[in-house]
Design a protein around this motif. Structure first.
Motif, PDB file in Angstrom:
ATOM      1  N   THR A 162     -17.245  -2.501   6.240  1.00  0.00           N
ATOM      2  CA  THR A 162     -16.349  -1.423   6.101  1.00  0.00           C
ATOM      3  C   THR A 162     -16.498  -0.086   6.346  1.00  0.00           C
ATOM      4  N   GLN A 163     -16.935   0.473   6.363  1.00  0.00           N
ATOM      5  CA  GLN A 163     -17.873   1.523   7.242  1.00  0.00           C
ATOM      6  C   GLN A 163     -16.858   1.666   8.053  1.00  0.00           C
ATOM      7  N   LYS A 164     -16.951   0.769   8.929  1.00  0.00           N
ATOM      8  CA  LYS A 164     -16.192   1.052  10.908  1.00  0.00           C
ATOM      9  C   LYS A 164     -15.398   1.085  10.430  1.00  0.00           C
ATOM     10  N   VAL A 165     -14.228  -0.242  10.030  1.00  0.00           N
ATOM     11  CA  VAL A 165     -12.822   0.187   9.392  1.00  0.00           C
ATOM     12  C   VAL A 165     -12.342   1.577   9.377  1.00  0.00           C
ATOM     13  N   LYS A 166     -13.821   2.111   8.373  1.00  0.00           N
ATOM     14  CA  LYS A 166     -12.800   3.358   7.640  1.00  0.00           C
ATOM     15  C   LYS A 166     -12.869   4.244   8.856  1.00  0.00           C
ATOM     16  N   ALA A 167     -14.294   4.283  10.127  1.00  0.00           N
ATOM     17  CA  ALA A 167     -14.527   5.620  10.458  1.00  0.00           C
ATOM     18  C   ALA A 167     -13.715   5.144  11.423  1.00  0.00           C
ATOM     19  N   ASN A 168     -12.679   4.048  11.748  1.00  0.00           N
ATOM     20  CA  ASN A 168     -12.114   4.193  12.980  1.00  0.00           C
ATOM     21  C   ASN A 168     -12.252   3.501  14.584  1.00  0.00           C
ATOM     22  N   ASN A 169     -13.797   2.817  14.464  1.00  0.00           N
ATOM     23  CA  ASN A 169     -14.541   3.073  15.128  1.00  0.00           C
ATOM     24  C   ASN A 169     -13.950   1.458  16.094  1.00  0.00           C
ATOM     25  N   PHE A 170     -12.731   1.120  15.910  1.00  0.00           N
ATOM     26  CA  PHE A 170     -12.493  -0.273  16.595  1.00  0.00           C
ATOM     27  C   PHE A 170     -10.704   0.244  16.025  1.00  0.00           C
ATOM     28  N   PRO A 171     -10.162  -0.787  17.396  1.00  0.00           N
ATOM     29  CA  PRO A 171      -8.396   0.083  17.898  1.00  0.00           C
ATOM     30  C   PRO A 171      -7.678   0.502  17.008  1.00  0.00           C
ATOM     31  N   SER A 172      -6.467   1.116  17.132  1.00  0.00           N
ATOM     32  CA  SER A 172      -5.923   1.312  15.772  1.00  0.00           C
ATOM     33  C   SER A 172      -4.697   0.436  15.914  1.00  0.00           C
ATOM     34  N   LYS A 173      -4.388   0.808  18.007  1.00  0.00           N
ATOM     35  CA  LYS A 173      -3.001  -0.262  17.390  1.00  0.00           C
ATOM     36  C   LYS A 173      -3.325  -1.322  18.323  1.00  0.00           C
ATOM     37  N   CYS A 174      -3.770  -2.693  17.017  1.00  0.00           N
ATOM     38  CA  CYS A 174      -3.822  -3.744  17.376  1.00  0.00           C
ATOM     39  C   CYS A 174      -2.599  -4.702  16.873  1.00  0.00           C
ATOM     40  N   ARG A 175      -2.703  -5.673  16.820  1.00  0.00           N
ATOM     41  CA  ARG A 175      -1.692  -6.642  16.969  1.00  0.00           C
ATOM     42  C   ARG A 175      -1.393  -6.752  14.831  1.00  0.00           C
ATOM     43  N   ARG A 176      -2.646  -7.384  14.510  1.00  0.00           N
ATOM     44  CA  ARG A 176      -1.972  -7.024  13.501  1.00  0.00           C
ATOM     45  C   ARG A 176      -1.562  -5.405  12.461  1.00  0.00           C
ATOM     46  N   LEU A 177      -1.556  -4.869  12.613  1.00  0.00           N
ATOM     47  CA  LEU A 177      -1.371  -3.561  12.583  1.00  0.00           C
ATOM     48  C   LEU A 177      -0.102  -3.931  12.433  1.00  0.00           C
ATOM     49  N   GLY A 178       0.482  -4.679  13.590  1.00  0.00           N
ATOM     50  CA  GLY A 178       2.054  -4.186  13.346  1.00  0.00           C
ATOM     51  C   GLY A 178       2.697  -5.415  12.387  1.00  0.00           C
ATOM     52  N   TYR A 179       1.928  -5.778  11.724  1.00  0.00           N
ATOM     53  CA  TYR A 179       2.300  -6.893   9.927  1.00  0.00           C
ATOM     54  C   TYR A 179       2.902  -5.465   9.234  1.00  0.00           C
ATOM     55  N   THR A 180       2.261  -4.454   8.784  1.00  0.00           N
ATOM     56  CA  THR A 180       2.381  -3.312   8.229  1.00  0.00           C
ATOM     57  C   THR A 180       4.101  -3.677   8.322  1.00  0.00           C
ATOM     58  N   GLN A 181       4.183  -3.193   9.392  1.00  0.00           N
ATOM     59  CA  GLN A 181       6.131  -2.999  10.050  1.00  0.00           C
ATOM     60  C   GLN A 181       6.551  -4.351   8.973  1.00  0.00           C
ATOM     61  N   GLU A 182       7.006  -4.644   9.012  1.00  0.00           N
ATOM     62  CA  GLU A 182       7.164  -6.370   8.093  1.00  0.00           C
ATOM     63  C   GLU A 182       7.236  -5.709   6.970  1.00  0.00           C
ATOM     64  N   THR A 183       6.535  -5.538   6.453  1.00  0.00           N
ATOM     65  CA  THR A 183       6.520  -4.785   4.728  1.00  0.00           C
ATOM     66  C   THR A 183       7.311  -3.365   4.303  1.00  0.00           C
ATOM     67  N   TYR A 184       6.843  -2.228   4.812  1.00  0.00           N
ATOM     68  CA  TYR A 184       7.803  -1.575   4.977  1.00  0.00           C
ATOM     69  C   TYR A 184       9.473  -1.598   5.200  1.00  0.00           C
ATOM     70  N   TRP A 185       9.027  -2.403   6.412  1.00  0.00           N
ATOM     71  CA  TRP A 185      10.619  -2.703   6.510  1.00  0.00           C
ATOM     72  C   TRP A 185      11.674  -3.341   5.219  1.00  0.00           C
ATOM     73  N   ALA A 186      11.016  -4.565   4.783  1.00  0.00           N
ATOM     74  CA  ALA A 186      10.922  -5.251   3.970  1.00  0.00           C
ATOM     75  C   ALA A 186      11.133  -4.982   1.924  1.00  0.00           C
TER      76      ALA A 186
END
Length: 477
Positions: A320-344
């Motif tokens: 969980t700390q790794k996620v919060k620290a953004n130690n992984f790529p911020s642009k990846c496919r699953r982040l695109g799913y959030t656009q569907e939520t904001y849109w709908a």
């Protein structure tokens, strides 16, 4: 909205080309059939899409249940090729509880969200050239109740399950066809992926029983298409061998797991401490990988943290700390799913879609809070029943999916004991190997999608469209 053909090879009005015959018969039969509880609107524009839509889009509601106490929201997109002759597909997403908009926007529909991080403005939409609407008209209903924009009018009706979904889907399709009589003679295929592998065969079986009993309108069902389908609920038993074959775990751990768990991971003995120890290590070793697509990181969100045992809180805190620290790529496919939520969840979008006010609160891509009863332990025997009746089936698997590995799907298909018509061979798109396929005697085709994950069209849109076109045309892959 849809245009009516004057020529259908499988038409119930075979031998007549005058469209007035169709209209006349419909007028007569509508006096016998109960009138559908439907509401529909045609859309020419969508918020986030620049200009007029270059395809025919309809949204609406169909009431299902004993007293139409469940209102099923749907999207319908007419074929961009030959709507008078092309087949009619009906698509279901998995979950259970995922909206059909998942399939529309992420997999097989004519629109997709622009691949960019969300910046606070309304997400933008663009055309998807590999849409399955290039070969078919498609209905995307939000089922089960609680998925997407579907809702129940009573608390009792807010409960669903495997058999309920099949029954509601059958009611939905019958009423939708009664409200769209120009599609009554079209060939129908039921499609979906993931958990839809449980209730789609049951839905097709219900259509079959209805046709056999003369329930009107008769549905011209031809078969079904399933991608990486959950079928036996024992798919986890094949994850270990898959992970070993992909180089995710060591030879020693693989051997220890096979020995201590006896290759049974779906129902592990809680007293078997050696098995639990080994399986915990497997979970930890694969926790930073997206199980739905092993070439991608898990940390576009918290999706894979849930696979870890609650006992290993230290490991979970570290990840969980790794996620919060953004130690992984911020642009990846699953982040695109959030656009569907904001849109709908945008008010302008809901107004454009003609969503009824006050019926749905926060729209979720996949609603895990639905009241759902798991009533079908395995759809294996339903597959056998449908094949015996002559229905065609196409089962495909993205070969980089560890949620429902291709080997698990191969295993239950092999257990059907069908004879092989066309043995294991590569199939090609644009001169390249797209995957491997095998055809069986009982109208069943299996295909792998090379380099694809759990939702194959999301990763390999060109190959999946080519697969669809060939299969519905009764051509070899």
């Amino acid at each position: 909205m849809a245009r009516v053909s004057s020529k259908h090879s499988d038409s119930v009005f075979y031998g007549y080309s005058n469209i007035n015959i169709t209209v006349l018969l419909w007028a007569l039969l509508s006096q016998i059939w109960p009138q559908p509880v439907t509401c529909r609107s045609t859309l020419e524009f969508l918020p986030g899409f620049h200009g007029r839509l270059p395809f025919q889009l309809q949204t609406g509601y169909v009431g299902v249940g004993e007293s139409s106490e469940v209102e099923v929201f749907y999207y319908f997109i007419e074929s961009e090729n030959n709507p008078q002759e092309d087949p009619l597909l009906i698509w279901f997403s998995g979950g259970p509880g995922c909206t059909s908009f998942v399939g529309l926007a992420s997999e097989i529909g004519p629109i997709a969200f622009v691949d960019q991080e969300y910046n606070g403005s309304l997400p933008s939409l663009v055309l998807r050239p590999q849409s399955w609407t290039k070969a078919a008209s498609i209905i995307f209903p939000d089922l089960p109740v609680g998925a997407g924009f579907s809702y129940a009018k009573t608390e009792a009706a807010n409960q669903s399950g495997d058999w309920v979904v099949a029954h509601h889907a059958y009611q939905f399709l019958r009423k939708w066809l009664m409200d769209h009589p120009e599609y009554l003679s079209h060939k129908v295929y039921v499609c979906g992926d993931s958990y839809a592998g449980i209730h789609i065969p049951a839905f097709v079986q219900e259509i079959s029983y209805g046709n056999e009993n003369g329930v009107q309108p008769l549905i011209n069902i031809q078969g079904y298409i399933l991608g990486n389908p959950i079928t036996t609920r024992l798919e986890v038993n094949y994850q270990i061998t898959f992970a070993h074959g992909m180089g995710l775990i060591s030879d020693e751990l693989h051997e220890s797991l096979q020995k201590n768990c006896k290759a049974q991971y779906a129902n592990m003995d809680p007293k078997n401490l050696l098995c639990l120890r080994d399986f915990q290590l497997f979970q930890e070793l694969t926790a930073e990988i997206d199980h739905a697509m092993i070439l991608e990181p898990a940390f576009c969100g918290y999706d894979n943290l849930r696979v870890l045992s609650p006992r290993n809180s230290l490991m979970k805190r570290s990840l969980t700390q790794k996620v919060k620290a953004n130690n992984f790529p911020s642009k990846c496919r699953r982040l695109g799913y959030t656009q569907e939520t904001y849109w709908a969840n945008n008010d302008h979008v809901r107004k454009a879609l003609h969503v009824r006010k006050g019926t749905v609160g926060c729209w979720k891509r996949c609603n895990s809070d639905i009241n759902y009863k798991y009533g079908i332990n395995s759809s294996f025997y339903i597959h056998a029943n449908l094949s015996a009746k002559g229905y065609r089936s196409l089962i495909y698997s993205g070969d980089h999916d560890m949620v429902c590995p291709f080997s698990a799907t191969q295993a239950w298909i092999r257990s059907l004991n069908y004879s092989v018509v066309d043995d294991w061979r590569p199939w090609h798109v644009n001169g390249q190997v797209a995957g491997y396929t095998r055809t069986y005697s009982n109208h069943m085709t299996f295909a792998t999608m090379k380099g694809a994950g759990h939702t194959a069209p999301e990763f390999k849109p060109d190959e999946c469209l080519a697969m669809l076109k060939r299969w519905i045309s009764n051509e070899p892959l």
